[in-house]
Motif scaffolding. Structure first.
Motif, PDB file in Angstrom:
ATOM      1  N   ILE A  73       0.847  -1.185   0.000  1.00 54.66           N
ATOM      2  CA  ILE A  73       0.000   0.000   0.000  1.00 54.66           C
ATOM      3  C   ILE A  73       0.885   1.239   0.000  1.00 54.66           C
ATOM      4  O   ILE A  73       1.722   1.430   0.884  1.00 54.66           O
ATOM      5  CB  ILE A  73      -0.943  -0.003   1.215  1.00 54.66           C
ATOM      6  CG1 ILE A  73      -1.843  -1.251   1.156  1.00 54.66           C
ATOM      7  CG2 ILE A  73      -1.788   1.257   1.247  1.00 54.66           C
ATOM      8  CD1 ILE A  73      -2.826  -1.351   2.297  1.00 54.66           C
ATOM      9  N   ARG A  74       0.674   2.051  -1.011  1.00 56.97           N
ATOM     10  CA  ARG A  74       1.542   3.217  -1.201  1.00 56.97           C
ATOM     11  C   ARG A  74       1.375   4.224  -0.061  1.00 56.97           C
ATOM     12  O   ARG A  74       0.272   4.425   0.441  1.00 56.97           O
ATOM     13  CB  ARG A  74       1.222   3.890  -2.531  1.00 56.97           C
ATOM     14  CG  ARG A  74      -0.239   4.268  -2.683  1.00 56.97           C
ATOM     15  CD  ARG A  74      -0.531   4.825  -4.069  1.00 56.97           C
ATOM     16  NE  ARG A  74      -1.953   4.989  -4.311  1.00 56.97           N
ATOM     17  CZ  ARG A  74      -2.680   5.992  -3.864  1.00 56.97           C
ATOM     18  NH1 ARG A  74      -2.115   6.935  -3.143  1.00 56.97           N
ATOM     19  NH2 ARG A  74      -3.969   6.076  -4.130  1.00 56.97           N
ATOM     20  N   PRO A  75       2.463   4.881   0.330  1.00 57.70           N
ATOM     21  CA  PRO A  75       2.371   5.934   1.355  1.00 57.70           C
ATOM     22  C   PRO A  75       1.787   7.205   0.747  1.00 57.70           C
ATOM     23  O   PRO A  75       1.670   7.340  -0.468  1.00 57.70           O
ATOM     24  CB  PRO A  75       3.835   6.132   1.772  1.00 57.70           C
ATOM     25  CG  PRO A  75       4.628   5.739   0.560  1.00 57.70           C
ATOM     26  CD  PRO A  75       3.846   4.636  -0.096  1.00 57.70           C
ATOM     27  N   GLY A  76       1.455   8.142   1.597  1.00 56.90           N
ATOM     28  CA  GLY A  76       0.944   9.421   1.117  1.00 56.90           C
ATOM     29  C   GLY A  76      -0.447   9.320   0.534  1.00 56.90           C
ATOM     30  O   GLY A  76      -0.777   9.985  -0.448  1.00 56.90           O
ATOM     31  N   PHE A  77      -1.295   8.489   1.119  1.00 61.02           N
ATOM     32  CA  PHE A  77      -2.654   8.301   0.623  1.00 61.02           C
ATOM     33  C   PHE A  77      -3.451   9.596   0.695  1.00 61.02           C
ATOM     34  O   PHE A  77      -3.416  10.310   1.691  1.00 61.02           O
ATOM     35  CB  PHE A  77      -3.348   7.224   1.460  1.00 61.02           C
ATOM     36  CG  PHE A  77      -4.811   7.039   1.135  1.00 61.02           C
ATOM     37  CD1 PHE A  77      -5.194   6.200   0.113  1.00 61.02           C
ATOM     38  CD2 PHE A  77      -5.790   7.713   1.852  1.00 61.02           C
ATOM     39  CE1 PHE A  77      -6.539   6.018  -0.192  1.00 61.02           C
ATOM     40  CE2 PHE A  77      -7.133   7.537   1.560  1.00 61.02           C
ATOM     41  CZ  PHE A  77      -7.509   6.693   0.532  1.00 61.02           C
ATOM     42  N   THR A  78      -4.166   9.901  -0.383  1.00 57.50           N
ATOM     43  CA  THR A  78      -5.109  11.015  -0.373  1.00 57.50           C
ATOM     44  C   THR A  78      -6.419  10.520  -0.950  1.00 57.50           C
ATOM     45  O   THR A  78      -6.450   9.881  -1.998  1.00 57.50           O
ATOM     46  CB  THR A  78      -4.603  12.210  -1.212  1.00 57.50           C
ATOM     47  OG1 THR A  78      -4.302  11.756  -2.543  1.00 57.50           O
ATOM     48  CG2 THR A  78      -3.349  12.816  -0.595  1.00 57.50           C
ATOM     49  N   GLY A  79      -7.481  10.792  -0.258  1.00 59.37           N
ATOM     50  CA  GLY A  79      -8.778  10.344  -0.727  1.00 59.37           C
ATOM     51  C   GLY A  79      -9.879  11.230  -0.194  1.00 59.37           C
ATOM     52  O   GLY A  79      -9.647  12.171   0.579  1.00 59.37           O
ATOM     53  N   GLU A  80     -11.093  10.913  -0.586  1.00 56.08           N
ATOM     54  CA  GLU A  80     -12.266  11.670  -0.176  1.00 56.08           C
ATOM     55  C   GLU A  80     -12.787  11.129   1.151  1.00 56.08           C
ATOM     56  O   GLU A  80     -13.014   9.926   1.288  1.00 56.08           O
ATOM     57  CB  GLU A  80     -13.345  11.541  -1.250  1.00 56.08           C
ATOM     58  CG  GLU A  80     -14.682  12.136  -0.871  1.00 56.08           C
ATOM     59  CD  GLU A  80     -15.775  11.744  -1.855  1.00 56.08           C
ATOM     60  OE1 GLU A  80     -16.910  12.255  -1.688  1.00 56.08           O
ATOM     61  OE2 GLU A  80     -15.512  10.923  -2.749  1.00 56.08           O
ATOM     62  N   GLU A  81     -12.969  12.004   2.130  1.00 55.12           N
ATOM     63  CA  GLU A  81     -13.528  11.571   3.409  1.00 55.12           C
ATOM     64  C   GLU A  81     -14.954  11.103   3.199  1.00 55.12           C
ATOM     65  O   GLU A  81     -15.758  11.772   2.539  1.00 55.12           O
ATOM     66  CB  GLU A  81     -13.494  12.718   4.413  1.00 55.12           C
ATOM     67  CG  GLU A  81     -14.032  12.336   5.791  1.00 55.12           C
ATOM     68  CD  GLU A  81     -13.998  13.480   6.785  1.00 55.12           C
ATOM     69  OE1 GLU A  81     -14.934  13.553   7.619  1.00 55.12           O
ATOM     70  OE2 GLU A  81     -13.073  14.304   6.721  1.00 55.12           O
ATOM     71  N   PHE A  82     -15.292   9.934   3.752  1.00 55.23           N
ATOM     72  CA  PHE A  82     -16.645   9.428   3.568  1.00 55.23           C
ATOM     73  C   PHE A  82     -17.308   8.987   4.871  1.00 55.23           C
ATOM     74  O   PHE A  82     -18.422   8.459   4.856  1.00 55.23           O
ATOM     75  CB  PHE A  82     -16.672   8.281   2.555  1.00 55.23           C
ATOM     76  CG  PHE A  82     -16.068   6.980   3.026  1.00 55.23           C
ATOM     77  CD1 PHE A  82     -16.874   5.927   3.425  1.00 55.23           C
ATOM     78  CD2 PHE A  82     -14.687   6.805   3.063  1.00 55.23           C
ATOM     79  CE1 PHE A  82     -16.329   4.720   3.850  1.00 55.23           C
ATOM     80  CE2 PHE A  82     -14.134   5.606   3.476  1.00 55.23           C
ATOM     81  CZ  PHE A  82     -14.953   4.561   3.879  1.00 55.23           C
ATOM     82  N   GLY A  83     -16.654   9.231   5.992  1.00 55.03           N
ATOM     83  CA  GLY A  83     -17.321   8.905   7.243  1.00 55.03           C
ATOM     84  C   GLY A  83     -16.403   8.935   8.442  1.00 55.03           C
ATOM     85  O   GLY A  83     -15.177   8.877   8.310  1.00 55.03           O
ATOM     86  N   LYS A  84     -16.999   9.051   9.616  1.00 53.80           N
ATOM     87  CA  LYS A  84     -16.261   8.998  10.879  1.00 53.80           C
ATOM     88  C   LYS A  84     -16.882   7.910  11.753  1.00 53.80           C
ATOM     89  O   LYS A  84     -18.080   7.615  11.642  1.00 53.80           O
ATOM     90  CB  LYS A  84     -16.301  10.337  11.597  1.00 53.80           C
ATOM     91  CG  LYS A  84     -15.529  11.465  10.907  1.00 53.80           C
ATOM     92  CD  LYS A  84     -15.621  12.754  11.699  1.00 53.80           C
ATOM     93  CE  LYS A  84     -14.881  13.905  11.030  1.00 53.80           C
ATOM     94  NZ  LYS A  84     -13.418  13.720  11.086  1.00 53.80           N
ATOM     95  N   SER A 142     -23.818   2.238   2.409  1.00 52.48           N
ATOM     96  CA  SER A 142     -25.241   1.914   2.421  1.00 52.48           C
ATOM     97  C   SER A 142     -25.476   0.550   1.779  1.00 52.48           C
ATOM     98  O   SER A 142     -24.591  -0.006   1.105  1.00 52.48           O
ATOM     99  CB  SER A 142     -26.028   2.982   1.657  1.00 52.48           C
ATOM    100  OG  SER A 142     -25.712   2.920   0.266  1.00 52.48           O
ATOM    101  N   VAL A 143     -26.678   0.022   1.967  1.00 55.41           N
ATOM    102  CA  VAL A 143     -27.049  -1.233   1.325  1.00 55.41           C
ATOM    103  C   VAL A 143     -26.947  -1.099  -0.196  1.00 55.41           C
ATOM    104  O   VAL A 143     -26.427  -1.987  -0.885  1.00 55.41           O
ATOM    105  CB  VAL A 143     -28.476  -1.667   1.739  1.00 55.41           C
ATOM    106  CG1 VAL A 143     -28.978  -2.804   0.848  1.00 55.41           C
ATOM    107  CG2 VAL A 143     -28.496  -2.095   3.199  1.00 55.41           C
ATOM    108  N   ASP A 144     -27.436   0.018  -0.730  1.00 55.49           N
ATOM    109  CA  ASP A 144     -27.366   0.223  -2.179  1.00 55.49           C
ATOM    110  C   ASP A 144     -25.916   0.241  -2.670  1.00 55.49           C
ATOM    111  O   ASP A 144     -25.618  -0.274  -3.758  1.00 55.49           O
ATOM    112  CB  ASP A 144     -28.061   1.533  -2.567  1.00 55.49           C
ATOM    113  CG  ASP A 144     -29.576   1.434  -2.507  1.00 55.49           C
ATOM    114  OD1 ASP A 144     -30.092   0.289  -2.521  1.00 55.49           O
ATOM    115  OD2 ASP A 144     -30.233   2.485  -2.439  1.00 55.49           O
TER     116      ASP A 144
END
Length: 240
Positions: A146-157, A185-187
């Motif tokens: 798994i590459r370091p420096g991950f950037t992604g969209e926050e989708f939950g806490k 979600s289920v969908d």
């Protein structure tokens, strides 16, 4: 010689099935974790046996391949075995089968923590003398880098609850997967037909802490990461 292969029949109950009636993805991790515990207990290296020697099993990574998930009330066969250890690490393999058909296969990378010294303990010194170990593997897939420096969209806490805490005082490994899965979600799950789910456990977490989950997609692979409030990565997930 002591046989290292542990096998049992297992009923798929409603409490471990998802909206579809099939064994859920997160509950698969719970089933395999429990299976590993039963096997370790049978070999005298379960929680009680290890605690008496000031030792504790650590799970570093788990990878699971889903060929076909069993349905509610199906009776399947669970099988697990430890591979020959390599110094401070070892693999444990799992299969869930129906007759001659492999439904699910998995592998976990383990280490042994010495609670007295605060360091890692040689795995080969843990197992009972005469244990017949094998190089057989349930999966040919290797763990991903798994590459370091991950950037992604926050989708939950997710705030860690008392029900997530295990006997070690920190968040249970399977609870991480349940927390991650529950943010979809289920969908969304209906469209997530990934055959391989891979989880890397990076840093332990405790009750009351909040995990922030982010995700990104790259070449049909879902990358996800959970970060503690102090910025340290707690969990990494790949679904491919």
């Amino acid at each position: 010689m002591i046989n290292s292969i542990f096998k049992k029949d297992f009923l798929i109950t409603p409490s471990i099935c998802d909206y579809s009636g099939y064994l859920s993805v997160p509950d698969t991790f719970s089933v395999l974790q429990d299976l590993a515990t039963e096997s370790a207990d049978a070999l005298g290296v379960g929680f009680k046996g290890m605690a008496a020697r000031n030792l504790f099993w650590l799970t570093a990574k788990t990878i699971v391949r889903f060929y076909r998930r069993p349905f509610m009330s199906d009776v399947v066969t669970l099988t697990t075995w430890p591979e020959k250890p390599d110094g401070l690490k070892c693999f444990r393999d799992y299969t869930i089968t129906s007759g001659n058909e492999v439904l699910i296969a998995g592998k976990t990378l383990w280490a042994v923590y010495d609670t007295k010294t605060g360091g890692l303990h040689k795995v080969e010194e843990v197992y009972p003398e005469g244990l017949e170990l094998t190089d057989d593997t349930a999966l040919t897939e290797d763990f991903s880098r798994i590459r370091p420096g991950f950037t992604g969209e926050e989708f939950g806490k997710y705030t860690i609850r008392s029900t997530d805490i295990d006997v070690g005082g920190h968040m249970n490994n399977a609870a991480y997967v349940h927390a991650f899965a529950g943010l979809f979600s289920v969908d969304q799950w209906k469209t997530m037909n990934y055959p391989i789910v891979e989880v890397h456990f990076k840093n332990q977490c405790f009750e009351g802490e909040t995990l922030t989950f982010s995700k990104s997609y790259e070449n049909d692979v879902l990358h996800a990461e959970a970060v503690r409030d102090d910025g340290k990565v707690a969990l990494q997930v790949l679904m491919r």
